[in-house]
Design an enzyme around this catalytic site. Structure first.
Site, PDB file in Angstrom:
ATOM      1  N   LYS A 159     -11.145  -4.672  -4.663  1.00 18.56           N
ATOM      2  CA  LYS A 159     -12.036  -3.278  -4.765  1.00 18.56           C
ATOM      3  C   LYS A 159     -11.238  -2.020  -5.056  1.00 18.56           C
ATOM      4  CE  LYS A 159     -13.804  -3.654  -0.613  1.00 18.56           C
ATOM      5  NZ  LYS A 159     -14.326  -3.871   0.663  1.00 18.56           N
ATOM      6  N   LYS A 193       0.798  -1.071   0.061  1.00 20.50           N
ATOM      7  CA  LYS A 193       0.025  -0.017  -0.004  1.00 20.50           C
ATOM      8  C   LYS A 193       0.905   1.303   0.058  1.00 20.50           C
ATOM      9  CE  LYS A 193      -4.182  -1.610   1.855  1.00 20.50           C
ATOM     10  NZ  LYS A 193      -5.593  -1.531   3.042  1.00 20.50           N
ATOM     11  N   LYS A 212      -5.732 -11.281  -7.492  1.00 22.87           N
ATOM     12  CA  LYS A 212      -7.005 -11.408  -6.836  1.00 22.87           C
ATOM     13  C   LYS A 212      -7.839 -10.164  -7.264  1.00 22.87           C
ATOM     14  CE  LYS A 212      -8.508 -11.556  -2.380  1.00 22.87           C
ATOM     15  NZ  LYS A 212      -8.614 -12.089  -1.087  1.00 22.87           N
TER      16      LYS A 212
END
Ligand code: TRP
Length: 330
Positions: A198, A113, A195
């Site tokens: 969102k 992140k 994967k």
């Protein structure tokens, strides 16, 4: 015997996609028969990335409505917002003082992140796993259903709980990750080795639960496959085709190997159309139910208030023990 406790949560950011449904919510819905379940919308975690306030408020509500629409019965499960139970933040502070910088530095999600978000590597992003540990430990949770990407965070929660208990006695139940017997890992449509996520910038990668039927069909048509032309389930070699087969398998309740047989002698076009149509048919009733819930403000407000009240009772009891243990004055 007393039922064990299950806790899990989803971030209040963005739209839910079919991975959140097939890989998580659908399993969560089945657990209330055997466990006491709390399903939280983690809105405080969402603040680690800059959010538009109106959008965050709406997204948080939407995620909670999805929980219900996807079959998590609010009469049998505690559904609530993290920010409505202040004990989450309170326990997170205390646990910060029992978590090492070195441990947090090793978290792969923090590394990912911060690489993606260089202009805002805030302290909340760094201590995100401590808030998550607080979420879990606050409710004396036994089992935490999470995807693979969250395992390291659950491990940290265990380590911190053990460290705390070692000093103060049996304060926390030591939680364990829980991988449901039928789990599904839904991959990104344009990059099936990753994967479905969102926070993906490329919306063609994800099928959102709120996508129109048309958009869903189109996204499947454009899904990345391979050039050998055979519909075969082989996740290593044929990630794209296998992802489509596993989505089809989730929707039909049959094994991917069995689904493969439906396409003998047919090409990828037929596979994409069939999977797209099956998915549209499966999610339309959920989408309608979600819209109905979002429109029924009074009902949803009632669920939200009652969930917070129930969670608060449990949280208060753990906090009292924690505060006493560490020596905070009464
Ligand atoms: N970090 C989790 C995710 O991104 C969400 C989460 C927050 C969570 N707190 C939790 C999951 C506690 C399980 C238990 O998926």
């Amino acid at each position: 015997m007393q039922k064990k406790t299950i806790f899990s949560g989803m971030q209040a950011t963005g739209n839910l996609h079919i991975g959140n449904w097939l890989g998580a919510a659908r399993n969560w819905a089945k657990l209330s028969a055997d466990y006491n379940c709390l399903y939280c919308v983690v809105d405080l975690h969402a603040l680690t990335v800059r959010q538009d306030p109106a959008q965050l408020r709406n997204n948080a509500r939407s995620v909670l409505a999805w929980y219900i629409a996807l079959g998590i019965n609010p009469d049998e499960n505690i559904l609530y917002f993290q920010s409505h139970v202040a004990e989450h933040a309170e326990l997170a502070w205390i646990l910060n003082c029992y978590t090492y910088m070195g441990e947090l530095n090793r978290m792969t999600q923090f590394k990912d992140k911060s690489a993606k978000n260089e202009e805002n590597i805030n302290a909340g992003l760094f201590t995100y796993p401590v808030l998550m540990a607080a979420d879990i430990l606050l409710f004396q949770t036994h089992l935490v259903p999470v995807g693979d990407d969250q395992r390291q965070h659950v491990e940290l929660a265990r380590d911190v709980a053990q460290r705390f208990n070692h000093v103060y006695g049996d304060i926390f139940v030591i939680p364990e990750g829980y991988i449901p017997p039928v789990g599904a890992r839904i991959m990104a449509l344009q990059d099936p080795t990753r994967k479905m996520s969102k926070s993906d910038e490329n919306i063609s990668n994800s099928i959102f639960l709120s996508d129109t039927s048309d958009a869903i069909i189109k996204k499947f048509k454009r899904a990345v496959t391979d050039s050998d032309g055979q519909v075969r389930y082989a996740p290593e070699e044929k990630a794209g085709v296998s992802n489509l087969l596993s989505i089809y398998s989730c929707v039909t309740g049959r094994t991917p190997q069995d689904c493969e047989k439906d396409f003998a002698g047919q090409g990828y076009g037929a596979l994409k159309t069939t999977v797209g149509e099956a998915l549209v048919e499966a999610i339309t009733p959920y989408r309608n139910e979600h819209a109905r819930l979002m429109a029924d403000t009074a009902y949803l407000d009632g669920i939200i208030a009652s969930g917070a009240a129930q969670a608060k009772v449990l949280a208060t009891s753990t906090m009292a023990r924690v505060k006493k243990a560490v020596g905070l004055p009464k």
